[in-house]
Each structure stands twice: as C-alpha cells, then as structure tokens.
Design a protein around this motif. Structure first.
Motif, PDB file in Angstrom:
ATOM      1  N   LYS A 189       0.823  -1.206   0.000  1.00  0.00           N
ATOM      2  CA  LYS A 189       0.000   0.000   0.000  1.00  0.00           C
ATOM      3  C   LYS A 189       0.862   1.263   0.000  1.00  0.00           C
ATOM      4  CE  LYS A 189      -3.975  -2.119   0.310  1.00  0.00           C
ATOM      5  NZ  LYS A 189      -4.551  -2.458   1.598  1.00  0.00           N
ATOM      6  N   LEU A 190       0.521   2.167  -0.885  1.00  0.00           N
ATOM      7  CA  LEU A 190       1.148   3.480  -0.963  1.00  0.00           C
ATOM      8  C   LEU A 190       0.211   4.519  -0.344  1.00  0.00           C
ATOM      9  CD1 LEU A 190       2.295   3.112  -4.657  1.00  0.00           C
ATOM     10  CD2 LEU A 190       3.794   2.973  -2.658  1.00  0.00           C
ATOM     11  N   SER A 191       0.690   5.732  -0.198  1.00  0.00           N
ATOM     12  CA  SER A 191      -0.108   6.789   0.420  1.00  0.00           C
ATOM     13  C   SER A 191      -1.292   7.180  -0.452  1.00  0.00           C
ATOM     14  CB  SER A 191       0.760   8.029   0.676  1.00  0.00           C
ATOM     15  OG  SER A 191       1.804   7.732   1.566  1.00  0.00           O
ATOM     16  N   SER A 192      -2.338   7.658   0.184  1.00  0.00           N
ATOM     17  CA  SER A 192      -3.498   8.181  -0.534  1.00  0.00           C
ATOM     18  C   SER A 192      -3.123   9.445  -1.294  1.00  0.00           C
ATOM     19  CB  SER A 192      -4.621   8.500   0.450  1.00  0.00           C
ATOM     20  OG  SER A 192      -5.629   9.271  -0.179  1.00  0.00           O
ATOM     21  N   PRO A 193      -3.645   9.634  -2.505  1.00  0.00           N
ATOM     22  CA  PRO A 193      -3.379  10.860  -3.270  1.00  0.00           C
ATOM     23  C   PRO A 193      -4.336  11.998  -2.926  1.00  0.00           C
ATOM     24  CG  PRO A 193      -4.633   9.351  -4.621  1.00  0.00           C
ATOM     25  CD  PRO A 193      -4.378   8.632  -3.321  1.00  0.00           C
ATOM     26  N   ASN A 194      -4.988  11.929  -1.765  1.00  0.00           N
ATOM     27  CA  ASN A 194      -5.969  12.939  -1.370  1.00  0.00           C
ATOM     28  C   ASN A 194      -5.276  14.227  -0.927  1.00  0.00           C
ATOM     29  OD1 ASN A 194      -8.088  14.438  -0.379  1.00  0.00           O
ATOM     30  ND2 ASN A 194      -8.915  12.820   0.918  1.00  0.00           N
ATOM     31  N   ALA A 195      -5.265  15.219  -1.806  1.00  0.00           N
ATOM     32  CA  ALA A 195      -4.570  16.475  -1.509  1.00  0.00           C
ATOM     33  C   ALA A 195      -5.242  17.256  -0.384  1.00  0.00           C
ATOM     34  CB  ALA A 195      -4.482  17.339  -2.768  1.00  0.00           C
ATOM     35  N   PHE A 196      -6.523  17.028  -0.141  1.00  0.00           N
ATOM     36  CA  PHE A 196      -7.204  17.721   0.948  1.00  0.00           C
ATOM     37  C   PHE A 196      -6.616  17.334   2.294  1.00  0.00           C
ATOM     38  CE2 PHE A 196     -10.933  18.035   3.915  1.00  0.00           C
ATOM     39  CZ  PHE A 196     -11.035  19.426   3.900  1.00  0.00           C
ATOM     40  N   ARG A 197      -6.061  16.147   2.377  1.00  0.00           N
ATOM     41  CA  ARG A 197      -5.474  15.644   3.619  1.00  0.00           C
ATOM     42  C   ARG A 197      -3.948  15.788   3.643  1.00  0.00           C
ATOM     43  NH1 ARG A 197      -9.248  15.797   7.313  1.00  0.00           N
ATOM     44  NH2 ARG A 197     -11.236  15.102   6.452  1.00  0.00           N
ATOM     45  N   ARG A 198      -3.381  16.585   2.765  1.00  0.00           N
ATOM     46  CA  ARG A 198      -1.934  16.773   2.771  1.00  0.00           C
ATOM     47  C   ARG A 198      -1.499  17.526   4.035  1.00  0.00           C
ATOM     48  NH1 ARG A 198      -4.173  20.714  -0.356  1.00  0.00           N
ATOM     49  NH2 ARG A 198      -3.351  22.846  -0.166  1.00  0.00           N
ATOM     50  N   PRO A 199      -0.247  17.405   4.426  1.00  0.00           N
ATOM     51  CA  PRO A 199       0.239  18.100   5.623  1.00  0.00           C
ATOM     52  C   PRO A 199       0.037  19.609   5.536  1.00  0.00           C
ATOM     53  CG  PRO A 199       1.815  16.447   4.904  1.00  0.00           C
ATOM     54  CD  PRO A 199       0.775  16.537   3.825  1.00  0.00           C
TER      55      PRO A 199
END
Length: 470
Positions: A189-199
């Motif tokens: 599993k790789l990280s989610s591409p959800n930019a809303f949840r970016r740092p």
C-alpha cells in the motif's frame, strides 16, 4: 409468491411483506455482525429517469445513480426491449467452447474507444471480477515470461477495487479490512493521493512530488523484478471522489513503463460516461494503460457485466513465448453473457448518441452548484469532476479533521435528504453524488437545494446535541 404476483404486488405498494422477508431471509452486503441476516434497508420499488420511488411511495432523486451505474437513467425502454429480444433469441451459451455475436461486436466497439493499443476485451460479471481477472492475467503473463517472482501489486490508501479476495486485498479505505483477511503478502500500500489531507503548509505540487518520490523509493526498495502491477482508479470513487494532483498519474505511468510494471487503470466507475467519455484514462488524464477494468455504466446497471481491456502488446508477447500451450486458466460461467453484451451495445448507442455530449455540457454547472455548499461551516471541501462529486464534512476547517464525536454525519445528512426527496451516498463524514447522466440543470438545482437543506438540518442537530459548535 409467483414472479408475476410479486411484480404486481410491488407496484401496488405492498412492500411491507418484502421488508419482513428480508429480515428473515436476506443477508445484505456489508452488514455489521450485530445485525447480519436480520436487517431491512430502504426499500426501492420503482424508478424513472433520474428518480426512484421508495417503499412508502416517496419520489427521490437518485443521487448516487444506484451504485455509480444507472448512467442513462431508470426505465429506458430501449434497454429493456433489447434485453427481452436477446433473451428470446439466445439467453445463454457456454463461453468455454462456444461464443455469441453480441460479445464480439461489443468488444470491437469498446476497443474503438480505448486509448493506446488496448484492443482485446475479456468479459466478467462486474467490477470485482474485472479487477480479479486483470490481476490473475498479470500473474499468468509473468509466469509465461519466466518471471514467477514478479507478482507484487502496488495499491494506495483510499482505494476501492472490489470484494473478491484478491481485489479486496487492494482496498485502502477505512474499515474495509478491519475484520477481513486479504492477500497481504502480495499487496503493497502506498499513500493516498488525497490532496485535501496533505500536511499543513504543503503545496499541492509538493504533495504530488512526495507521492511520486514514494513510488520511486518503493520500486527501488522492493525491486522492479518483484513488482507485477500498479492498480489505480483515475479518480478514487468510493474513497471520496479523490482527484489525482497535477500530472501525478502520468508520472506514475512513466515509472511503471520504465520498470516493466503493468499499469492497470480501474475504470469501473469512471468509464462509460461518468466523466463525459467512454473511457477517462486517455481522454481526460492522457494515459495509455496496459489494462483497463470496467463495469457498472457499461450496461447502466440494467444487467451485471464487467470486463478488462488488454494491451495488444501484452498478448503479442504471450503469443511469442516459448510456452504456446500455457493456459490462462480463468473464466466465469457468465463470461461474455449474450444478454448482458446486447444490453451494453444498446447502452453504448445511447451514450454515443447524445448522453456523453450532455454529460460534458452539464458537468461544469453540476460542479459549480455543488461548490456553493462550501459556504456551509460544516463543509470542508467539495471536490469532483464530470458528474461525480464529494461533499466532505469536517469538525474544523483549519485542522481539516472529520467529526470525531459523530463519524456517521453522512448518514444523518442522508436521512434528512431522504425526507426532502433525495437519496445520498453517505460515506462516514462524506456525501457522494453521482446522479444519472441525463440530469438537467433544473434537476441539479433541486438536488443541490435539498442537499443544502439536509446539511443545514444536520448542523442544527449537532449543535443541539453539543457534538459540534461550528
């Protein structure tokens, strides 16, 4: 009860009996252990256009289009008549040693819309079996090519790829795997591409760079000689309509190509019109995958059908191998079902003759009207593309945290919207909207207006209960 009596009874509103039968005999999908085999869900008795009718006779806008699938709308006589005519002509044939004409004609038409050199179609019964078939093909392909160790599959957080054993092993949504086993030795599993949840403080560009760097590091660490495929939805649908940032997908495609890793685009949701094209991979995202999986909209939900499209290059490599008798020992009783393929052909006629164009025309208005819901303090973000969107609710916009004391806020909103005339797809703290593609501007206004009121009523409820102070 005979079939004819059941249909008439349902039309007369005698749904209470069905509810009781469900509680006694029906096991629903995705049940909780405390209710398994004893629950009844909202009864739907009819549908027409973008509307459905529930067990109490209430007319509702079908916000999720069934399950992302009723693309041309309910009660299309063209599809029902083709289904009947084909069943009267040929209801079934075994795909093991016979074939039917509709499957061959449909394969040619699907190939004509596919990007790159994707030109061969294998049919399944739905999306899960389509993804399962693609993964088994990857394994077969590498075995025949003398690379039995090249079997690892890369997936991502937030992904949803199905409910069969191997396809479900790829899922990365919360709660999907809490109590279920999977092929964990095969999936990375790789990280989610959800930019809303970016740092916090990170730009979208930097977030995309980080995702690509993670992919590259994973390939280097595990070894390209052990990785068989990357499987990704162009838009993560059930994960909350997560759009890929920037040119992230094209960059991942390039890494896969350079390392001989098959790029499998899971278009079970995005294909057949949801983004205004038969396939979104090439037309929308500029991709040329090695395989595409599809289902749902291929028949607009009128018949269970799915499939995968395979690159001509892969099949040519198999034909050139030193193992001409190696068998892709995989198939389904209903592979290439004649009724399903005939319905898909009629559905494709409707898409090509106006529905796709209408979708492209409606999409900007649909997205703009839903975006106005960001005025509501409970709404953290509205994101979407084509005729699919997600309204994500948060406890605090600054921290972007979902509601910690009420993770079923989506169900609360759905309950209010149901009373007001709209069916919503609730996902924990999110509401997903993907109506039939034939929706009009006036109907979009109705849908957004009801959703706004449903969210407003939910905010009032949360304030009264002290759960939220927004």
């Amino acid at each position: 009860m005979a079939a004819a009596e059941w249909i008439v009874g349902t039309q007369n509103g005698q749904g209470a009996h069905s509810v009781e039968l469900a509680k006694r005999h029906l096991v629903q999908p995705w049940p909780e252990a405390g209710e398994i085999g004893s629950e009844a869900r909202a009864l739907i008795e009819g549908g027409e256009g973008i509307y459905i009718t529930d067990g109490e006779g209430k007319r509702l806008i079908d916000g999720p289009a069934g399950m992302w699938c009723v693309n041309v709308g309910h009660r299309r006589e063209e599809l029902a008549r083709v289904m009947y005519d084909q069943a009267m002509q040929l209801s079934y044939n075994t795909p093991w040693y016979t074939m039917n004409a509709p499957s061959a004609v449909l394969a040619e038409r699907i190939a004509g819309h596919a990007p790159g050199d994707l030109s061969h179609v294998f049919y399944t019964t739905g999306g899960s079996t389509a993804v399962e078939s693609a993964l088994r093909f990857m394994q077969f392909y590498n075995n025949v090519r003398g690379r039995p160790e090249k079997k690892l599959i890369l997936s991502r957080g937030g992904a949803y790829h199905g409910s069969t054993y191997l396809s479900a092993s790829l899922n990365g949504r919360p709660r999907d795997r809490d109590w279920m086993n999977g092929a964990d030795d095969l999936v990375v599993k790789l990280s989610s591409p959800n930019a809303f949840r970016r740092p916090a403080g990170m730009t979208v560009e930097a977030f995309a760079d980080g995702l690509v760097a993670e992919f590259e590091e994973t390939v280097q660490r595990l070894g390209a000689d052990r990785i068989g495929a990357f499987v990704g939805e162009p838009v993560q649908a059930s994960g909350g309509v997560v759009l890929p940032p920037g040119n992230y997908l094209q960059r991942i495609r390039g890494i896969c190509r350079d390392n001989d890793i098959l790029f499998i685009a899971d278009e079970v949701v995005t294909a057949f019109g949801r983004l205004g094209h038969v396939f979104a991979s090439g037309e929308v995202f500029g991709l040329d995958p090695d395989m595409i999986t599809f289902a749902k909209g291929v028949t607009s939900g009128y018949f269970p059908l799915g499939g995968m499209i395979v690159s001509d290059r892969l099949l040519a490599e198999l034909r050139r191998s030193n193992h001409p008798t190696a068998m892709y020992a995989h198939g389904l009783t209903y592979t290439s079902h004649p009724v399903g393929c005939a319905v898909a052909l009629a559905n494709l006629d409707l898409l090509e003759n106006g529905v796709l164009e209408h979708t492209r025309a409606m999409a900007p208005y649909f997205q703009a009207q839903l975006k106005t819901l960001e005025e509501l303090p409970l709404v953290g973000e509205v994101r979407g593309i084509g005729l699919m969107a997600c309204v994500e609710c948060v406890a605090d916009r600054e921290s972007r945290n979902p509601l910690q004391l009420d993770k079923n806020v989506g169900e609360r909103i759905d309950a209010h919207c149901h009373e007001l005339g709209l069916l919503v797809r609730p996902l924990i703290n999110m509401c997903v909207m993907s109506p039939p593609l034939v929706i009009t501007k006036e109907q979009i206004d109705d849908m957004v207006g009801i959703l706004r009121e449903g969210i407003s009523r939910t905010m009032d409820d949360l304030r009264k209960e002290g759960v939220w102070r927004g």
